[in-house]
Design a protein around this motif. Structure first.
Motif, PDB file in Angstrom:
ATOM      1  N   ARG A   1      -7.707  -4.867   1.911  1.00 60.59           N
ATOM      2  CA  ARG A   1      -8.119  -3.567   2.311  1.00 60.59           C
ATOM      3  C   ARG A   1      -9.702  -3.743   1.818  1.00 60.59           C
ATOM      4  O   ARG A   1     -10.524  -3.086   2.263  1.00 60.59           O
TER       5      ARG A   1
ATOM      6  N   ARG B   1      -6.411   0.274  -2.254  1.00 62.43           N
ATOM      7  CA  ARG B   1      -7.870  -0.139  -1.779  1.00 62.43           C
ATOM      8  C   ARG B   1      -8.187  -1.305  -2.838  1.00 62.43           C
ATOM      9  O   ARG B   1      -9.382  -1.869  -2.210  1.00 62.43           O
TER      10      ARG B   1
ATOM     11  N   ASP C   1      -2.837   5.064  -2.195  1.00 66.49           N
ATOM     12  CA  ASP C   1      -4.056   4.385  -1.706  1.00 66.49           C
ATOM     13  C   ASP C   1      -5.168   4.044  -2.785  1.00 66.49           C
ATOM     14  O   ASP C   1      -5.875   3.333  -2.788  1.00 66.49           O
TER      15      ASP C   1
ATOM     16  N   ALA D   1     -12.083   2.553   1.704  1.00 63.61           N
ATOM     17  CA  ALA D   1     -11.867   3.433   0.435  1.00 63.61           C
ATOM     18  C   ALA D   1     -13.009   2.903  -0.554  1.00 63.61           C
ATOM     19  O   ALA D   1     -13.098   3.631  -1.555  1.00 63.61           O
TER      20      ALA D   1
ATOM     21  N   ALA E   1       0.977  -1.333  -0.039  1.00 67.70           N
ATOM     22  CA  ALA E   1      -0.089  -0.177  -0.030  1.00 67.70           C
ATOM     23  C   ALA E   1       0.830   1.090  -0.035  1.00 67.70           C
ATOM     24  O   ALA E   1       0.595   2.305  -0.747  1.00 67.70           O
TER      25      ALA E   1
END
Length: 219
Positions: free
Chosen positions: A177, A172, A168, A189, A163
């Motif tokens: 995630r 995600r 990000d 997210a 990550a």
């Protein structure tokens, strides 16, 4: 299914899952009684245990040298895999239901708001899909120790490093995630619907890879 309910490891894993959820959800409610959703989201963290149980479905047979007997009694390996995926996915859903029920009881006992049904449903789905991923991972890696260690390392370390490297926007879409978004964990997210599709795609990928490599020679 008969094997699962008559040996001890699944029950130990279920007890550990309930304990983790109870401690996590209870601690959250004590500190933030208004955050019913945050407390209920701890039910998703129980998915670690059906993941381990799923890995044991086939990797455990390789470890204990029972896989040859399994394939001799049922030479159609596709049928064996299908049964493993079906049974362990159902058991994963059972883990999720028990974990969600544990969180729900704690939320009802101590939270200011009502039950966050979407969060609890996401936790059940998270447990279910992680069980399927575990079966696929165990079928591919075959070594129970290596598969469990690799899965835990991915969850605890590798995905976090990835990550940081990817950023990000890309991170995600990684499995853990996506799983946390599905389970309603804070800071997600992705929407729950998108997260369910992403994690489901990972599960299908592991299932497909396991079927594609089912004819490998036994060690």
């Amino acid at each position: 299914m008969r094997k699962l309910v008559t040996v001890r490891p699944p029950w130990f894993l279920l007890a550990a899952a309930v304990a983790i959820v109870a401690v996590g959800a209870g601690s959250r409610i004590v500190k933030h009684p208004e955050d019913a959703s945050g407390a209920a989201a701890h039910a998703g963290l129980a998915a670690l245990f059906p993941l381990v149980l799923g890995i044991m479905a086939l990797a455990g047979e390789y470890r204990h040298r029972t896989v040859a007997d399994t394939y001799l009694s049922t030479p159609d390996r596709a049928r064996v895999l299908l049964q493993k995926f079906t049974v362990y996915t159902i058991v994963g859903a059972g883990f999720g239901i028990v974990a969600a029920g544990t969180a729900a009881v704690i939320v009802l006992a101590g939270a200011d708001g009502g039950l966050p049904y979407a969060t609890l449903a996401g936790a059940v789905a998270w447990n279910t899909l992680f069980a399927a991923i575990g079966v696929g991972l165990g079928a591919l890696v075959r070594s129970q120790v290596a598969a469990i260690a690799g899965a835990l390392a991915w969850l605890a370390l590798v995905e976090g490093v990835a990550a940081e490297l990817l950023g990000d926007d890309a991170a995600r879409w990684l499995p853990f995630r996506a799983a946390t978004a599905l389970g309603g964990m804070p800071g997600a997210a992705l929407s729950q619907g998108t997260a369910a599709a992403v994690l489901g795609a990972y599960a299908l990928a592991f299932i497909g890879a396991a079927f594609a490599m089912r004819r490998r020679d036994l060690p």
